[in-house]
Scaffold this active site. Structure first.
Site, short mmCIF file in Angstrom:
data_model
loop_
_atom_site.label_atom_id
_atom_site.label_comp_id
_atom_site.label_asym_id
_atom_site.label_seq_id
_atom_site.Cartn_x
_atom_site.Cartn_y
_atom_site.Cartn_z
N ARG A 143 43.63 47.96 37.96
CA ARG A 143 44.67 47.54 38.90
C ARG A 143 45.73 46.77 38.11
NH1 ARG A 143 39.75 46.20 41.64
NH2 ARG A 143 39.44 47.42 43.55
N LYS A 167 38.62 42.42 42.56
CA LYS A 167 38.84 41.79 43.85
C LYS A 167 37.61 41.00 44.28
CE LYS A 167 42.22 44.99 45.86
NZ LYS A 167 42.52 45.89 47.00
N HIS A 240 50.06 51.76 40.17
CA HIS A 240 49.04 52.30 41.06
C HIS A 240 48.96 53.82 40.96
CE1 HIS A 240 46.09 50.88 43.84
NE2 HIS A 240 46.41 51.76 44.74
N ARG A 243 46.82 54.60 38.08
CA ARG A 243 45.41 54.38 38.44
C ARG A 243 44.89 55.58 39.24
NH1 ARG A 243 41.31 50.48 39.91
NH2 ARG A 243 40.87 50.44 42.15
N HIS A 266 35.71 49.91 43.72
CA HIS A 266 35.79 50.01 45.17
C HIS A 266 34.49 49.50 45.79
CE1 HIS A 266 38.93 53.51 44.96
NE2 HIS A 266 39.48 52.32 44.82
N TYR A 275 39.97 60.71 47.04
CA TYR A 275 40.27 61.56 45.89
C TYR A 275 39.69 62.95 46.04
CZ TYR A 275 42.05 57.34 43.81
OH TYR A 275 42.78 56.21 43.57
#
Length: 295
Positions: A143, A167, A240, A243, A266, A275
């Site tokens: 990220r 995150k 992004h 990524r 994730h 995806y």
């Protein structure tokens, strides 16, 4: 902002380990709701129900995000005894269709790298830095916020992986290609040593005497400028997007979806599953070529 919403944000930070960007987004949504209907700890259900009309001009995805923030707040408010009811049922519940991410083709990625490598050949620190940033974005799927804040010690000298704090403070291991390691090594050699900074990509400015790192905004700007010089549409290139390209191109190469989830950091496999839609062409080709009844 009311004391109750401040307490909710404190809880997100302390108990759930929410990142600064996440907290800022929640703050904006809760402040916006309070401006429309007043103190969320005491506002009546009828006022909460009126938000659907007040948000009518917003995109469904935006409404869904705002409503999600309020649902979490109201659940917390009930647990804390600030409210005797949970008015979340009065919030709008739009069916937001998640857009497919933009993805660069292999040819576009090669074009971008060719330009970055050409410019880095000059030895200019800014150009060498940009190549290192590009290699880590596309080669490791970081990220933007993770990339710019990398500490100098992030890349072990000989290890093929590095540990990223993502995150919510969650850590994960990501690969570091030989190309990326070489590009980062060139940047370290070219990197200004004064003033001293703990960050791999330091900012030349300081705030209150504290060392700072490159900002996400500046990274975004540099990639736009590079894409224009490479003959690509700047609107199609961002941190992004690179990524997304990392993820999609890995999936095209046969990567497992669970492995991809781990690499991207994730929390939910559902986030990674998008995806599979991006890579639909490969799946159709696979069925047509491998199915027993294929011609």
């Amino acid at each position: 902002m009311s004391a109750s919403t401040e307490a909710f944000l404190d809880m997100l930070s302390a108990e759930r380990g929410a990142a600064a960007n996440t907290l800022a987004a929640y703050r904006r949504d809760l402040e916006g709701a309070e401006e429309l209907i007043g103190d969320l700890a005491s506002t009546p259900r009828s006022s909460v129900a009126s938000l659907g009309e007040k948000w009518a001009q917003l995109a469904p995805s935006t409404v869904a995000r705002k409503a999600s923030a309020l649902r979490q707040y109201f659940g917390f408010a009930v647990d804390e005894g600030w409210r005797g009811d949970d008015p979340s049922g009065a919030l709008p519940n739009p069916r937001a269709r998640r857009p497919l991410p933009k993805v660069l083709s292999h040819e576009s990625v090669e074009q971008l790298f060719e330009r970055a490598e050409l410019e880095a050949g000059s030895g200019r620190p800014a150009a060498v830095r940009l190549l290192a940033l590009l290699e880590l974005l596309y080669g490791s799927g970081l990220r933007a916020s993770e990339l710019v804040a990398l500490p100098m010690v992030a890349l072990p000298r000989d290890a093929p992986v590095m540990t990223i704090e993502g995150k919510g403070g969650a850590s994960r291991m990501v690969p570091v290609s030989d190309r990326a390691r070489e590009a980062v090594g060139r940047w370290i050699d070219a990197r200004p040593q004064r003033p001293a900074s703990p960050f791999l990509f330091p900012s030349p400015s300081k705030k209150g005497g504290v060392a700072r790192h490159l900002t996400r905004v500046r990274l975004f700007q540099m990639l736009k400028e590079l894409s224009a010089r490479a003959g690509l549409d700047p609107a199609q290139v961002s941190p992004h997007v690179l990524r997304h390209a990392f993820a999609t191109h890995l999936l095209e190469g046969g990567a497992d979806l669970r492995m991809l989830q781990t690499l991207l950091g994730h929390a939910d496999i559902a986030t990674t599953q998008i995806y599979t839609h991006v890579d639909a062409a490969r799946l159709v080709k696979l069925v047509n070529s491998r199915h027993p009844l294929a011609a």
